[in-house]
Design a protein around this motif. Structure first.
Motif, PDB file in Angstrom:
ATOM      1  N   PHE A   1       0.829  -1.191   0.000  1.00 28.55           N
ATOM      2  CA  PHE A   1       0.000   0.000   0.000  1.00 28.55           C
ATOM      3  C   PHE A   1       0.876   1.258   0.000  1.00 28.55           C
ATOM      4  N   LEU A   2       1.947   1.241   0.775  1.00 24.80           N
ATOM      5  CA  LEU A   2       2.871   2.381   0.789  1.00 24.80           C
ATOM      6  C   LEU A   2       3.520   2.571  -0.577  1.00 24.80           C
ATOM      7  N   LEU A   3       3.762   1.470  -1.268  1.00 26.19           N
ATOM      8  CA  LEU A   3       4.300   1.554  -2.621  1.00 26.19           C
ATOM      9  C   LEU A   3       3.326   2.258  -3.549  1.00 26.19           C
ATOM     10  N   TYR A   4       2.041   1.972  -3.396  1.00 29.61           N
ATOM     11  CA  TYR A   4       1.022   2.581  -4.233  1.00 29.61           C
ATOM     12  C   TYR A   4       0.791   4.048  -3.896  1.00 29.61           C
ATOM     13  N   LEU A   5       1.245   4.488  -2.721  1.00 26.56           N
ATOM     14  CA  LEU A   5       1.062   5.896  -2.362  1.00 26.56           C
ATOM     15  C   LEU A   5       1.815   6.824  -3.312  1.00 26.56           C
ATOM     16  N   ARG A   6       2.792   6.285  -4.020  1.00 26.15           N
ATOM     17  CA  ARG A   6       3.516   7.096  -5.002  1.00 26.15           C
ATOM     18  C   ARG A   6       2.654   7.366  -6.224  1.00 26.15           C
ATOM     19  N   TRP A   7       1.560   6.628  -6.348  1.00 29.79           N
ATOM     20  CA  TRP A   7       0.656   6.802  -7.464  1.00 29.79           C
ATOM     21  C   TRP A   7      -0.655   7.365  -6.971  1.00 29.79           C
ATOM     22  N   LYS A   8      -1.629   7.399  -7.834  1.00 24.55           N
ATOM     23  CA  LYS A   8      -2.963   7.870  -7.454  1.00 24.55           C
ATOM     24  C   LYS A   8      -3.716   6.733  -6.789  1.00 24.55           C
ATOM     25  N   ILE A   9      -4.048   6.908  -5.524  1.00 19.93           N
ATOM     26  CA  ILE A   9      -4.784   5.880  -4.790  1.00 19.93           C
ATOM     27  C   ILE A   9      -6.277   6.108  -4.968  1.00 19.93           C
ATOM     28  N   LYS A  10      -6.971   5.074  -5.323  1.00 22.12           N
ATOM     29  CA  LYS A  10      -8.402   5.185  -5.576  1.00 22.12           C
ATOM     30  C   LYS A  10      -9.188   5.183  -4.268  1.00 22.12           C
ATOM     31  N   ASP A  11     -10.121   6.101  -4.149  1.00 27.45           N
ATOM     32  CA  ASP A  11     -11.061   6.124  -3.028  1.00 27.45           C
ATOM     33  C   ASP A  11     -10.365   6.212  -1.676  1.00 27.45           C
ATOM     34  N   VAL A  12      -9.151   6.812  -1.651  1.00 32.03           N
ATOM     35  CA  VAL A  12      -8.385   6.837  -0.416  1.00 32.03           C
ATOM     36  C   VAL A  12      -9.081   7.672   0.655  1.00 32.03           C
ATOM     37  N   ASN A  13      -9.812   8.702   0.256  1.00 29.19           N
ATOM     38  CA  ASN A  13     -10.457   9.571   1.247  1.00 29.19           C
ATOM     39  C   ASN A  13     -11.502   8.834   2.071  1.00 29.19           C
ATOM     40  N   SER A  14     -12.438   8.138   1.391  1.00 24.18           N
ATOM     41  CA  SER A  14     -13.493   7.437   2.111  1.00 24.18           C
ATOM     42  C   SER A  14     -12.936   6.303   2.955  1.00 24.18           C
ATOM     43  N   ILE A  15     -11.912   5.627   2.447  1.00 15.93           N
ATOM     44  CA  ILE A  15     -11.302   4.538   3.207  1.00 15.93           C
ATOM     45  C   ILE A  15     -10.545   5.090   4.407  1.00 15.93           C
ATOM     46  N   ALA A  16      -9.794   6.184   4.208  1.00 12.50           N
ATOM     47  CA  ALA A  16      -9.027   6.773   5.306  1.00 12.50           C
ATOM     48  C   ALA A  16      -9.942   7.253   6.428  1.00 12.50           C
ATOM     49  N   ILE A  17     -11.082   7.828   6.069  1.00  9.40           N
ATOM     50  CA  ILE A  17     -12.030   8.304   7.080  1.00  9.40           C
ATOM     51  C   ILE A  17     -12.532   7.147   7.927  1.00  9.40           C
ATOM     52  N   PHE A  18     -12.885   6.039   7.272  1.00  3.37           N
ATOM     53  CA  PHE A  18     -13.381   4.888   8.012  1.00  3.37           C
ATOM     54  C   PHE A  18     -12.295   4.316   8.925  1.00  3.37           C
ATOM     55  N   VAL A  19     -11.070   4.234   8.415  1.00  2.00           N
ATOM     56  CA  VAL A  19      -9.964   3.722   9.228  1.00  2.00           C
ATOM     57  C   VAL A  19      -9.743   4.602  10.458  1.00  2.00           C
ATOM     58  N   LEU A  20      -9.789   5.920  10.276  1.00  2.00           N
ATOM     59  CA  LEU A  20      -9.590   6.842  11.395  1.00  2.00           C
ATOM     60  C   LEU A  20     -10.718   6.713  12.428  1.00  2.00           C
ATOM     61  N   VAL A  21     -11.955   6.572  11.950  1.00  2.00           N
ATOM     62  CA  VAL A  21     -13.086   6.397  12.870  1.00  2.00           C
ATOM     63  C   VAL A  21     -12.942   5.095  13.645  1.00  2.00           C
ATOM     64  N   ALA A  22     -12.584   4.018  12.945  1.00  2.79           N
ATOM     65  CA  ALA A  22     -12.400   2.722  13.610  1.00  2.79           C
ATOM     66  C   ALA A  22     -11.270   2.794  14.637  1.00  2.79           C
ATOM     67  N   LEU A  23     -10.179   3.483  14.283  1.00  2.00           N
ATOM     68  CA  LEU A  23      -9.057   3.635  15.216  1.00  2.00           C
ATOM     69  C   LEU A  23      -9.472   4.466  16.432  1.00  2.00           C
ATOM     70  N   PHE A  24     -10.229   5.522  16.203  1.00  2.00           N
ATOM     71  CA  PHE A  24     -10.689   6.394  17.289  1.00  2.00           C
ATOM     72  C   PHE A  24     -11.563   5.626  18.276  1.00  2.00           C
ATOM     73  N   THR A  25     -12.541   4.887  17.756  1.00  2.00           N
ATOM     74  CA  THR A  25     -13.427   4.128  18.647  1.00  2.00           C
ATOM     75  C   THR A  25     -12.673   3.008  19.364  1.00  2.00           C
ATOM     76  N   THR A  26     -11.652   2.461  18.701  1.00  2.00           N
ATOM     77  CA  THR A  26     -10.841   1.420  19.334  1.00  2.00           C
ATOM     78  C   THR A  26     -10.038   1.991  20.502  1.00  2.00           C
ATOM     79  N   ILE A  27      -9.527   3.192  20.335  1.00  2.00           N
ATOM     80  CA  ILE A  27      -8.706   3.820  21.376  1.00  2.00           C
ATOM     81  C   ILE A  27      -9.541   4.234  22.588  1.00  2.00           C
TER      82      ILE A  27
END
Length: 390
Positions: A57-83
């Motif tokens: 995934f870090l390798l792909y960050l050098r390119w255009k990542i598809k739908d990264v915004n919606s996925i990143a938001i969900f990951v952050l919410v899941a991490l927040f509720t986990t913490i």
């Protein structure tokens, strides 16, 4: 030079995705005859998948990542509720993150044709073996659980295999509808012998829509299927809790109507009533409610609510629909992509009505493999019959 470097990176990462996919599927299939081995494999597959998918995934960050915004938001919410949740499990968060990373990697990969063939051979072999094993499967497996895997796990894997075989063959190699139907029938018979009712409903749902010669002409049908399937998944537990006591003595395949799931779902509602804040941010994966952990909630959407709350469910549903909406132009008038979309809906919502399909690595793999396929942008080799070759 940079262009060639980019191509080589893409080729290497595509091969990695293909090998990891084969590793995961092989590990699942070859461990199904031993209960202890299966759950060890489940743990090791999770670790290996995360170690491999994160660098990719870090390798792909050098390119255009598809739908990264919606996925990143969900990951952050899941991490927040986990913490913030004292009963939360960081392992369930890593499981979810691994699945999302793999989905993104698959959406970028162009799996070599030879690896696609190996996938198809493995799926065909497992369908045939699951049929054979269903004939000798012990009905009293629970009392021999050190050797036998639960019938529902066998049923799910047979169901997943038949559906993925159809999707892979349509997308990457050929369209042999008769062969696909034959293998789906074999898998269905195996599921009947395993008496796995949730998997039976799942494969029949996909089978019916596969046989109907229909391809959506606009986005309306794509949205309707999503909304209706979502409502089924979220409403069935509520109805089951209400009517469950009326059918407690009714048997289907030698089991009670809901196999105790109505009691599990009732315990979840009781937990939310006792902890209203948990409705918003989750009860936590380690919260014991009436003898059941959230991992055994037996409903995909309520599993997300238990772990991440209604807030997390909203972000998850938004993420999933956002991805599908952006790729809907690939589904319209494309039968192979339409079937891939139906497969994802089947895994997430239909089977997700009675099982968890988005939080465990082993189970989630099949779901996100299908989602990764429909995210892929069709190229010149695509037609209404799918991809003719890689």
């Amino acid at each position: 030079k940079m262009h060639h470097l980019r191509i080589n990176r893409h080729k290497i990462s595509s091969y990695f995705c293909g090998f990891i996919s084969l590793l995961i599927m092989s590990a699942i299939f070859f461990s199904l005859t031993n209960n202890v081995l299966y759950y060890r494999v489940e743990s090791y597959v999770g670790i290996i998948s995360f170690v491999v998918t994160a660098p990719l995934f870090l390798l792909y960050l050098r390119w255009k990542i598809k739908d990264v915004n919606s996925i990143a938001i969900f990951v952050l919410v899941a991490l927040f509720t986990t913490i913030i949740n004292p009963y939360a499990s960081f392992g369930s968060f890593l499981s979810l993150l691994t699945s999302l990373l793999m989905m993104q990697n698959l959406s970028r990969a162009e799996m070599p044709k030879v690896l696609v063939k190996f996938h198809i051979i493995l799926l065909v072999a497992f369908i045939i073996y699951s049929f054979y094993y269903s004939l000798i499967y012990r009905a009293d497996w629970w009392y021999l659980s050190h050797n036998y895997i639960g019938a529902n796990i066998w049923g799910r894997c047979a169901c997943f295999s038949a559906i993925l075989l159809t999707i892979l063959s349509e997308h990457f190699l050929f369209e042999k509808k008769v062969l696909n139907i034959i293998f789906m029938v074999i898998a269905t018979v195996a599921i009947l012998y395993f008496k796995s009712r949730g998997s039976l409903i799942c494969i029949l749902f996909f089978f019916l829509l596969y046989l109907i010669p229909y391809v959506p002409k606009d986005r309306k049908m794509i949205k309707r299927v999503f909304v209706i399937s979502f409502l089924i998944c979220i409403c069935v537990p509520i109805v089951a809790v209400i009517i469950g006591p009326l059918f407690s003595s009714d048997d289907i395949f030698g089991k009670s109507l809901f196999s105790g799931r109505d009691l599990i779902w009732k315990s979840i509602f009781i937990g939310f009533a006792e902890n209203p804040i948990g409705i918003l941010f989750g009860l936590g994966a380690n919260k014991l409610e009436a003898g059941t952990y959230s991992g055994f909630v037996h409903n995909n959407l309520y599993g997300i609510i238990v772990n991440y709350g209604l807030f997390g469910l909203f972000i998850y549903t938004r993420m999933l629909y956002s991805i599908i909406k952006k790729k809907s132009s690939y589904i319209i008038n494309n039968r192979a992509n339409w079937h891939a979309y139906i497969a994802v809906i089947t895994f997430v919502f239909i089977l997700g009505t009675t099982e968890i399909t988005s939080l465990w690595v082993v189970e989630t793999w099949f779901c996100y493999l299908g989602l990764g396929l429909i995210i892929q942008k069709p190229n010149a080799r695509y037609s209404n019959k799918g991809v003719k070759g890689i």
